[in-house]
Write a protein that holds these residues in place. Sequence first.
Motif, short mmCIF file in Angstrom:
data_model
loop_
_atom_site.label_atom_id
_atom_site.label_comp_id
_atom_site.label_asym_id
_atom_site.label_seq_id
_atom_site.Cartn_x
_atom_site.Cartn_y
_atom_site.Cartn_z
N VAL A 170 39.02 43.53 43.45
CA VAL A 170 40.23 43.42 43.20
C VAL A 170 40.88 44.25 43.81
CG1 VAL A 170 42.22 42.62 41.81
CG2 VAL A 170 40.13 41.51 41.33
N ASN A 171 40.64 45.67 43.25
CA ASN A 171 41.29 46.79 43.84
C ASN A 171 41.14 47.17 45.38
OD1 ASN A 171 42.00 47.43 41.18
ND2 ASN A 171 40.49 48.78 40.49
N THR A 172 40.07 46.64 45.80
CA THR A 172 39.48 46.72 47.17
C THR A 172 40.75 45.98 48.02
OG1 THR A 172 37.51 47.37 46.79
CG2 THR A 172 38.02 46.43 49.17
N LEU A 173 40.59 44.54 47.66
CA LEU A 173 41.74 43.76 48.08
C LEU A 173 43.16 44.30 47.89
CD1 LEU A 173 40.74 40.38 46.77
CD2 LEU A 173 41.36 40.90 49.12
N ILE A 174 43.60 44.76 46.91
CA ILE A 174 44.81 45.52 46.79
C ILE A 174 44.96 46.64 47.92
CG2 ILE A 174 46.45 46.91 45.32
CD1 ILE A 174 45.32 45.28 42.96
N LYS A 175 44.05 47.39 48.08
CA LYS A 175 44.23 48.46 49.19
C LYS A 175 44.12 48.06 50.32
CE LYS A 175 41.93 51.97 45.75
NZ LYS A 175 40.79 52.71 45.48
N LEU A 176 43.61 46.89 50.58
CA LEU A 176 43.63 46.44 52.06
C LEU A 176 44.88 45.80 52.47
CD1 LEU A 176 40.02 44.86 52.20
CD2 LEU A 176 40.59 46.62 53.46
N LYS A 177 45.34 45.13 51.30
CA LYS A 177 46.69 44.51 51.55
C LYS A 177 47.78 45.58 51.78
CE LYS A 177 49.90 41.05 49.37
NZ LYS A 177 49.65 40.17 50.76
N GLN A 178 47.72 46.71 51.03
CA GLN A 178 48.66 47.56 51.02
C GLN A 178 48.67 48.42 52.42
OE1 GLN A 178 47.45 50.17 47.64
NE2 GLN A 178 49.03 49.25 46.48
N ALA A 179 47.40 48.30 53.28
CA ALA A 179 47.50 48.85 54.49
C ALA A 179 47.81 47.82 55.42
CB ALA A 179 45.75 49.13 54.57
N LYS A 180 48.51 46.85 55.27
CA LYS A 180 49.10 45.79 55.89
C LYS A 180 48.13 44.76 56.56
CE LYS A 180 52.95 47.53 54.70
NZ LYS A 180 53.96 47.01 53.80
N LEU A 181 46.79 44.86 55.97
CA LEU A 181 46.01 44.13 56.80
C LEU A 181 45.95 42.75 56.01
CD1 LEU A 181 42.92 46.51 56.68
CD2 LEU A 181 44.19 45.81 58.51
N LYS A 182 45.43 41.55 56.78
CA LYS A 182 45.49 40.13 56.26
C LYS A 182 44.24 40.10 55.54
CE LYS A 182 46.02 35.43 57.72
NZ LYS A 182 45.95 34.52 59.04
N VAL A 183 44.52 39.67 54.29
CA VAL A 183 43.27 39.44 53.35
C VAL A 183 43.35 38.21 52.50
CG1 VAL A 183 43.28 42.02 53.11
CG2 VAL A 183 44.64 40.65 51.45
N TYR A 184 42.04 37.68 51.98
CA TYR A 184 42.15 36.84 50.92
C TYR A 184 40.97 36.94 49.88
CZ TYR A 184 38.08 35.01 53.59
OH TYR A 184 36.84 34.84 54.12
N ALA A 185 41.19 36.36 49.00
CA ALA A 185 40.04 36.26 47.90
C ALA A 185 39.19 35.14 48.30
CB ALA A 185 40.69 36.31 46.68
N PHE A 186 37.75 35.27 47.81
CA PHE A 186 36.77 34.11 47.97
C PHE A 186 36.34 34.20 46.40
CE2 PHE A 186 33.80 31.86 50.75
CZ PHE A 186 33.13 31.07 50.03
N ILE A 187 36.78 33.45 45.89
CA ILE A 187 36.01 33.53 44.23
C ILE A 187 34.78 32.89 44.15
CG2 ILE A 187 36.75 32.98 41.94
CD1 ILE A 187 39.50 33.07 42.42
N ALA A 188 33.72 33.55 44.25
CA ALA A 188 32.29 32.75 44.24
C ALA A 188 31.26 33.97 43.74
CB ALA A 188 31.98 32.52 45.44
N PRO A 189 30.28 33.42 42.78
CA PRO A 189 30.22 32.12 42.23
C PRO A 189 30.97 32.05 40.71
CG PRO A 189 28.35 33.00 41.61
CD PRO A 189 29.03 34.18 42.34
N VAL A 190 31.47 30.84 40.40
CA VAL A 190 32.02 30.76 39.14
C VAL A 190 30.87 30.34 38.31
CG1 VAL A 190 33.71 29.45 37.76
CG2 VAL A 190 34.32 30.09 40.04
N TRP A 191 30.58 30.96 37.04
CA TRP A 191 29.56 30.47 36.58
C TRP A 191 30.11 29.59 35.23
CZ3 TRP A 191 24.68 32.69 37.39
CH2 TRP A 191 23.69 32.70 36.63
N PRO A 192 29.10 28.49 34.94
CA PRO A 192 29.71 27.68 33.85
C PRO A 192 30.18 28.27 32.56
CG PRO A 192 27.37 26.62 35.06
CD PRO A 192 27.83 28.20 35.48
N GLY A 193 30.90 27.91 32.01
CA GLY A 193 31.37 28.30 30.88
C GLY A 193 32.26 29.61 30.78
N GLN A 194 32.70 29.80 32.17
CA GLN A 194 33.72 31.11 32.43
C GLN A 194 35.15 30.74 33.02
OE1 GLN A 194 32.76 34.22 31.30
NE2 GLN A 194 30.90 33.12 30.51
N THR A 195 35.39 29.64 32.49
CA THR A 195 36.81 28.90 33.02
C THR A 195 37.81 29.72 32.71
OG1 THR A 195 35.74 26.81 32.66
CG2 THR A 195 38.30 26.90 33.13
N ALA A 196 38.02 30.48 31.39
CA ALA A 196 38.79 31.45 30.88
C ALA A 196 39.05 32.66 31.64
CB ALA A 196 38.67 31.86 29.51
#
Length: 259
Positions: A172-198
Amino acid sequence: MLLTKPRLPGADYVINPYIGCGFGCKYCYAKFMAKFVAGKYKLSKNTKSLQNNWGQWVVPKTEDVKRFTTELSKNLPKLKDKTVLLSSVTDPYQPLEAKLRLTQKILKIWHDLTPDANLEILTRSALILRDLTLLSKIHAKSHLKIGISISVLPPTMFRNLEPLAPDPEARVNTLIKLKQAKLKVYAFIAPVWPGQTAQLEKLIQKLKSHNIRIEFIELLNRYGRKSFGVDFEEKEMAKIKNLARGLSRVELITHGSSG
């Protein structure tokens, strides 16, 4: 040859600087790559053995990278308006990249030739920040998008499941730093493990608080669910689908999960 046609949507070509991945994630779908190197590069002839030892061997495509200037030059016309993904079955910023710099060399060649194409980088590693200046130069000249993969795993199992990968907070911190550098970024949330909805919901809120776009949410694949004897309950699937619906233009990848 580095530029290849993939069997996945969203990319016209892929570049994989390595075969295998030193992060060694236990659930990784890319273990099938072992069959292409079994008996080669002084590796075992036993494909199953290589798959079981995923993360303990990596084949760098050093010679292909040396020839990449010529390869890319020849392919410039057919790359026009196409999307090139770096990478699809390996992590371009896995541990060995710190030493070999194959991804960095590829990016320098890409910058010098500036294809009229969309370059997309997908990694889970903070090592990408090493190339921040180079990435900014590419962004200034052409189309560049960077995705960071963030897993949602049981905290008590995380280090066993991802032996050498950076923890989710670092990603997440890497994404924040890339975004602060004005680069186009996105998060790919993977994988989501069963039982980890919260935990998934908490991650989504954190990314939203930093105005980071989430493009994909991918549930644990069939191989992982079967191997670890887990699956998603119907109520859990409904909750995840509801979370996805609350996001703008996110793709939920379920791999045929129940519910």
